[in-house]
Design a protein around this motif. Structure first.
Motif, PDB file in Angstrom:
ATOM      1  N   UNK A  62      38.611  43.735 -35.725  1.00 35.56           N
ATOM      2  CA  UNK A  62      37.319  43.943 -35.063  1.00 35.56           C
ATOM      3  C   UNK A  62      36.246  44.077 -36.118  1.00 35.56           C
ATOM      4  N   UNK A 102      25.601  32.917 -27.573  1.00 37.30           N
ATOM      5  CA  UNK A 102      25.806  33.393 -26.203  1.00 37.30           C
ATOM      6  C   UNK A 102      27.180  34.060 -26.026  1.00 37.30           C
ATOM      7  N   UNK A 103      28.221  33.458 -26.572  1.00 40.47           N
ATOM      8  CA  UNK A 103      29.568  34.013 -26.428  1.00 40.47           C
ATOM      9  C   UNK A 103      30.248  33.898 -27.786  1.00 40.47           C
ATOM     10  N   UNK A 126      32.617  19.894 -14.787  1.00 40.36           N
ATOM     11  CA  UNK A 126      33.590  19.933 -15.889  1.00 40.36           C
ATOM     12  C   UNK A 126      33.979  21.371 -16.209  1.00 40.36           C
ATOM     13  N   UNK A 162      24.940  17.052 -25.739  1.00 40.53           N
ATOM     14  CA  UNK A 162      24.035  18.209 -25.855  1.00 40.53           C
ATOM     15  C   UNK A 162      23.655  18.435 -27.319  1.00 40.53           C
ATOM     16  N   UNK A 187      51.795  21.121 -22.601  1.00 35.59           N
ATOM     17  CA  UNK A 187      51.771  22.225 -21.639  1.00 35.59           C
ATOM     18  C   UNK A 187      53.143  22.863 -21.456  1.00 35.59           C
ATOM     19  N   UNK A 203      32.814  35.366 -29.085  1.00 39.55           N
ATOM     20  CA  UNK A 203      34.278  35.273 -29.082  1.00 39.55           C
ATOM     21  C   UNK A 203      34.696  33.813 -28.961  1.00 39.55           C
ATOM     22  N   UNK A 204      34.023  33.127 -28.038  1.00 35.88           N
ATOM     23  CA  UNK A 204      34.329  31.716 -27.833  1.00 35.88           C
ATOM     24  C   UNK A 204      33.899  30.899 -29.050  1.00 35.88           C
ATOM     25  N   UNK A 245      49.351  21.542 -14.971  1.00 35.46           N
ATOM     26  CA  UNK A 245      50.314  22.062 -15.947  1.00 35.46           C
ATOM     27  C   UNK A 245      51.568  22.564 -15.255  1.00 35.46           C
ATOM     28  N   UNK A 246      52.691  22.487 -15.949  1.00 34.01           N
ATOM     29  CA  UNK A 246      53.923  22.966 -15.312  1.00 34.01           C
ATOM     30  C   UNK A 246      53.931  24.484 -15.146  1.00 34.01           C
ATOM     31  N   UNK A 262      34.346  17.134 -21.060  1.00 34.82           N
ATOM     32  CA  UNK A 262      33.715  18.308 -21.674  1.00 34.82           C
ATOM     33  C   UNK A 262      33.248  17.986 -23.092  1.00 34.82           C
ATOM     34  N   UNK A 301      43.453  43.946 -29.208  1.00 30.16           N
ATOM     35  CA  UNK A 301      44.771  43.807 -28.574  1.00 30.16           C
ATOM     36  C   UNK A 301      45.440  42.474 -28.898  1.00 30.16           C
ATOM     37  N   UNK A 314      41.305  21.137 -25.479  1.00 29.95           N
ATOM     38  CA  UNK A 314      39.862  21.234 -25.669  1.00 29.95           C
ATOM     39  C   UNK A 314      39.534  20.875 -27.113  1.00 29.95           C
TER      40      UNK A 314
END
Lengths: 184, 413
Positions: free
Chosen positions: B359, B233-234, A161, B296, B270, B236-237, A175-176, B289, B354, B202
């Motif tokens: 920050x 762990x991340x 995944x 989890x 999209x 930013x994510x 995606x296009x 996902x 950026x 997502x």
């Protein structure tokens, strides 16, 4: 956490380093990949890839790869290479499998074997102009992975995944993308 | 023209929502002189930027604020989910209880560093402050760049400006985004008789109830909410992760329940081409996902507290729909449930990355004496919720107090 004993042959540290560096310098992250294609005969042509642009400059790395494309006899062609749509399937498989290896390395999962079967369903009335309502491209693509790894089935599913989530070719297919063709 | 000397204070807190007020309570307890500047009334965004039926995602016991008697709304299993209006009342009552020095209807126009701290220019005149705490929250609706390609004349509204179904014309609606806002608005619009198409990228799925308790009771018990920003762990994510697919109450709201209600679930929006919305073919993986992540989370809960519970049914992924016409009459309006972000555009200092985000390291920015609070995963996962303000305000005011006690610090000149 990554265990030092796991080795899928992917240098995750280098990739993570690149990610950190490029977050701060997005211009360097802008790549242009390129290929040339030359007609040989009939539906047979040869594609070649060499340099590419990335990290802010032209990258001439002594790469030179050729691949041929043709169509099978069922299309009254000479079968000199895979059809371009098959090359799309191999590109998808190559991209997803690379992702599986990289994600497994990062997650400390040792891979023993990874095999994918990639199928594209295609109604060829579209490309033949036999029915204007049928699209030219695939009506659907299926990928099935068979993976032997030192991990639970759920962890293996998560690898696959996550690989899709980070795959360029998966994105290109789902995606296009604006495509511009010119003649010089 | 006489030039007015700006009044001086030790700390200016910009924004009188729950985060800013929690900081004010801590500053007051330390005896630190400060003022709060609020663009509207206390809890402004809870009054003006929420839809009518909204309830908090988090149960009442998670509305703990420093200096307020606990529990505010009963023990952990007494699950009451406040409406936006009730949150506004709670926060207003809190401001009164702690006698916060709030100056209402003061728009902050510019904050800039000076030799002795910061100049805070406002709609009612300037302030001079040794420290500034930005507590303006996430007040700006974000739409993707492709929103510019919507067919002219097709009504669209961001979730931050959405109030109720009657605001939209009758007929089909495309709801873009399947975090908490998107799924709640989709359910409400579908129930109003409009055919909803929900574009899903997502997302973070969660059951409302698990093993007889509200999911937040478990997440809290498992320690997930106390994971620190510098241990995630991340980060930013973690900070950009969308909100749980949840609605306040006892009912689960996910892609399965929405489909049962008749909502048409499609992939991420999209592209928009010639009046047609194009949806990504990635929906199957987005659902996979989310299901894996959900399992989890439930495994983490089970491992921490012992025992096991029932796993929710995997997301049912409908046959792919890859496009929808926005000009045929099938879809009459669009709702952007594509996220909210802070607006720190009044800040004239070299602190932005950026992508234009401020920050900070756990709310402490580069320039001395400039802090930010009230952002997702600011110092811990709990920071995302009202309940995070308690610990975040304690940490930041502690940092600020240490700074004031440091004899080598820059002082008023």
């Amino acid at each position: 956490m990554t265990e030092t004993t796991v080795d899928n042959g992917v240098n995750v540290e280098a990739l993570l380093g690149a990610r950190a560096a490029l977050q701060e310098s997005p211009e360097a992250a802008k790549f242009t990949w390129r290929a040339t294609n030359t007609w040989l005969k009939g539906t047979h042509s040869r594609s070649k890839v060499e340099g590419f642009f990335g990290l802010g400059e032209e990258q001439e790395t002594g790469r030179s790869f050729e691949s041929e494309g043709d169509h099978p006899p069922q299309f009254a062609a000479e079968n000199q290479g895979p059809t371009p749509v098959e090359s799309v399937l191999t590109a998808l498989g190559g991209c997803l499998t690379a992702g599986v290896a990289a994600v497994a390395q990062q997650r400390g999962i040792q891979l023993n074997s990874v095999t994918a079967t990639i199928e594209g369903d295609h109604d060829i009335r579209g490309i033949l102009g036999a029915d204007a309502d049928v699209r030219n491209g695939f009506t659907g693509v299926r990928v099935n992975y068979s993976i032997d790894a030192d991990a639970s089935p759920e962890d293996i599913e998560a690898l696959v995944a996550q690989s899709q989530k980070r795959s360029a070719v998966f994105d290109i297919l789902t995606n296009p993308t604006a495509v511009e063709v010119s003649v010089s | 023209m006489t030039k007015r000397v700006p009044p001086r204070t030790t700390v200016v807190v910009v924004g009188a929502g729950h985060s800013g007020l929690a900081v004010s309570q801590r500053l007051g307890a330390e005896g630190i002189d400060h003022v709060m500047l609020e663009r509207g009334e206390v809890a402004h965004s809870w009054r003006t930027q929420r839809w009518d039926s909204l309830r908090l995602l988090t149960p009442g016991w998670m509305n703990r604020l420093p200096g307020l008697p606990e529990p505010v709304l009963g023990p952990a299993d007494d699950d009451e989910f406040l409406t936006a209006a009730q949150v506004a009342s709670l926060v207003t009552g809190y401001a009164d209880t702690i006698s916060a020095p709030v100056h209402e209807n003061v728009g902050v126009e510019r904050v800039s560093p000076t030799d002795d701290g910061y100049l805070v220019e406002t709609s009612t005149g300037p302030w001079s402050a040794e420290n500034v705490v930005l507590a303006t929250g996430s007040v700006r609706g974000v739409t993707p760049a492709l929103a510019a390609d919507l067919p002219p004349g097709l009504p669209s509204v961001h979730a931050i400006d959405y109030r109720r179904p009657s605001q939209l014309p009758p007929g089909g609606v495309l709801v873009v985004g399947a975090a908490a806002s998107g799924v709640q608005i989709a359910a409400e619009l579908q129930a109003s008789g409009r055919q909803v198409t929900l574009a899903v990228g997502e997302h973070v799925r969660a059951p409302r109830r698990y093993r007889g308790r509200d999911i937040f009771a478990w997440i809290d018990a498992a320690g997930v909410l106390d994971e620190r920003w510098d241990e995630v762990e991340d980060v930013v994510r973690a900070r950009r992760l969308s909100s749980f697919q949840l609605v306040g109450g006892t009912e689960t709201l996910d892609l399965n329940t929405l489909q049962e209600a008749g909502v048409r679930v499609v992939g991420k929006l999209a592209g928009l081409r010639e009046g047609t919305a194009l949806f990504s073919g990635s929906l199957t993986n987005m659902a996979a996902l989310a299901d894996l992540k959900l399992n989890r989370l439930l495994n983490t809960i089970d491992e921490t507290v012992g025992g096991t519970g029932e796993r929710p049914e995997p997301t049912r992924v409908p046959a792919p729909v890859l496009s929808a016409s926005l000009t045929s009459g099938e879809i009459r309006s669009v709702v952007w449930a594509t996220g909210i972000k802070p607006d720190h555009s009044f800040l004239d200092a070299d602190v932005f990355d950026h992508k234009g985000a401020i920050r900070h390291d756990g709310g402490v920015t580069g320039p001395a004496g400039l802090y930010v609070t009230g952002l997702p995963v600011l110092r811990r996962r709990r920071s995302t919720y009202i309940d995070g303000a308690r610990a975040d305000s304690a940490d930041l005011v502690s940092h600020l107090t240490r700074r004031l006690a440091d004899p080598t610090r820059r002082t008023a000149g």
